[in-house]
Design an enzyme around this catalytic site. Sequence first.
Site, PDB file in Angstrom:
ATOM      1  N   TYR A 124     -30.968  13.395  57.511  1.00  0.00           N
ATOM      2  CA  TYR A 124     -31.825  12.281  57.926  1.00  0.00           C
ATOM      3  C   TYR A 124     -31.199  11.469  59.060  1.00  0.00           C
ATOM      4  O   TYR A 124     -31.780  10.481  59.488  1.00  0.00           O
ATOM      5  CB  TYR A 124     -32.121  11.368  56.732  1.00  0.00           C
ATOM      6  CG  TYR A 124     -33.036  12.015  55.727  1.00  0.00           C
ATOM      7  CD1 TYR A 124     -32.626  13.152  55.043  1.00  0.00           C
ATOM      8  CD2 TYR A 124     -34.302  11.524  55.463  1.00  0.00           C
ATOM      9  CE1 TYR A 124     -33.444  13.776  54.128  1.00  0.00           C
ATOM     10  CE2 TYR A 124     -35.129  12.139  54.546  1.00  0.00           C
ATOM     11  CZ  TYR A 124     -34.700  13.267  53.878  1.00  0.00           C
ATOM     12  OH  TYR A 124     -35.514  13.885  52.978  1.00  0.00           O
ATOM     13  N   LYS A 171     -24.346  21.075  47.123  1.00  0.00           N
ATOM     14  CA  LYS A 171     -24.479  22.502  47.408  1.00  0.00           C
ATOM     15  C   LYS A 171     -23.194  22.940  48.122  1.00  0.00           C
ATOM     16  O   LYS A 171     -23.210  23.542  49.203  1.00  0.00           O
ATOM     17  CB  LYS A 171     -25.738  22.732  48.280  1.00  0.00           C
ATOM     18  CG  LYS A 171     -26.108  24.174  48.522  1.00  0.00           C
ATOM     19  CD  LYS A 171     -26.800  24.825  47.350  1.00  0.00           C
ATOM     20  CE  LYS A 171     -27.002  26.313  47.598  1.00  0.00           C
ATOM     21  NZ  LYS A 171     -27.528  27.034  46.438  1.00  0.00           N
ATOM     22  N   ASP A 204     -29.596  23.596  43.151  1.00  0.00           N
ATOM     23  CA  ASP A 204     -30.646  24.516  42.669  1.00  0.00           C
ATOM     24  C   ASP A 204     -30.648  24.582  41.146  1.00  0.00           C
ATOM     25  O   ASP A 204     -31.699  24.494  40.502  1.00  0.00           O
ATOM     26  CB  ASP A 204     -30.529  25.905  43.323  1.00  0.00           C
ATOM     27  CG  ASP A 204     -29.107  26.375  43.536  1.00  0.00           C
ATOM     28  OD1 ASP A 204     -28.178  25.588  43.264  1.00  0.00           O
ATOM     29  OD2 ASP A 204     -28.906  27.521  43.963  1.00  0.00           O
ATOM     30  N   ASP A 228     -34.098  12.815  47.920  1.00  0.00           N
ATOM     31  CA  ASP A 228     -35.507  12.692  48.268  1.00  0.00           C
ATOM     32  C   ASP A 228     -36.327  13.687  47.442  1.00  0.00           C
ATOM     33  O   ASP A 228     -37.323  13.342  46.798  1.00  0.00           O
ATOM     34  CB  ASP A 228     -35.656  12.982  49.784  1.00  0.00           C
ATOM     35  CG  ASP A 228     -36.992  12.545  50.328  1.00  0.00           C
ATOM     36  OD1 ASP A 228     -37.805  12.005  49.556  1.00  0.00           O
ATOM     37  OD2 ASP A 228     -37.242  12.749  51.534  1.00  0.00           O
TER      38      ASP A 228
END
Length: 336
Positions: A124, A171, A204, A228
């Site tokens: 972002y 991640k 995930d 988000d």
Amino acid sequence: MTHKVTLIKGDGIGPEICEAVKKVIDKSGADIDWEILEAGASVLDKYGTPIPDNIIESIKKNKVALKAPVTTPVGKGFKSVNVTLRKKLNLYANIRPIKTYAGVKCRYDNVDLVIFRENTEDLYAGIEHMINDEIAESVKIISKKASERIVEAAFQYAIKNGRKKVTAVHKANIMKLSDGLFLKTAEKVAEKYKGIQFESVIVDAMSMKLVLNPEDYDVLVMPNLYGDILSDMASGLIGGLGLVPGANIGEDAAVFEAAHGSAPDIAGQNKANPTAIILSGVMMLNYLGETEAANKIEIAVESVLREGKYLTEDLGGNATTTVFTKAIIEKIENCN
Ligand code: NAI
């Protein structure tokens, strides 16, 4: 003491839900002096920008704002008003409590988690460009400083609110440097908070775990993009976006807003569920120390939802925004 608060009307369903939350807060006994300003599509033609300077100035002066959603064009047009505000005011912590409410149909009974989303960097940061006509590149920024302060905020919240566990989401198996830095920083901060359980989960797997057993989670902390996505997903666990409030907190200012967007598909139809912005108002009142008014509103909202007589369409009912809001105001009047 009177609190001066900037109220940003937004666009889409913004003006409708703004009117609702203002009415509710005005009835609650909280001493608020509103400075009402417009942002988004409605002011674009007039000022040439969706976020005129007077909005930033007003929030800097008042230090607290309640904001309705603002539309951001997809794939073109102006930069997101929301991202701009968060960056300009350095509102680094986005906090979204997600819990089940009696009376609202959903698949779970005991969800009660709080998402801490880093709010100023990650993908972002808005650094992207075309390498050539067929390849685009976005830069993902993760810093130690921003990671540290969001994880600290999550642990501090856990302590203040009697929470037992903080889960860091990442991640780092793939983005070894950027998410690796976030994870390493989170682990380091966690060492200071021995009384709070800490774990880390890859994003995930986290998505699956949240859908299977959301009751297992307490405070979750993560970089911007995962926050988000997972907070919208988690809203689906408890009955939808209409129920999830939020706070954007920085060192010098705080902006409270619902997790949802401007919902153009139902704008102007008196159908929007104002619960999320009303509960954002509750978070704001608690932040301002107006706890009595905050409790009154929260109890009123919970009781209207529990009774199920006046529910908006997104919750399976047929009450309009106005009728639902009136039901909450009546509850508040009854306890005054
Ligand atoms: P959205 O959150 O506006 O809507 C998604 C779905 O949820 C729609 O079907 C909508 O009708 C429903 N919904 C959302 N809020 C609701 C409410 N209070 N009551 C009943 N139903 C509700 O997300 P979408 O459609 O992806 O985004 C629309 C616009 O909002 C975009 O321009 C986006 O950039 C902007 N947006 C603004 C935010 C903000 O101002 N903080 C946050 C998220 C999106």
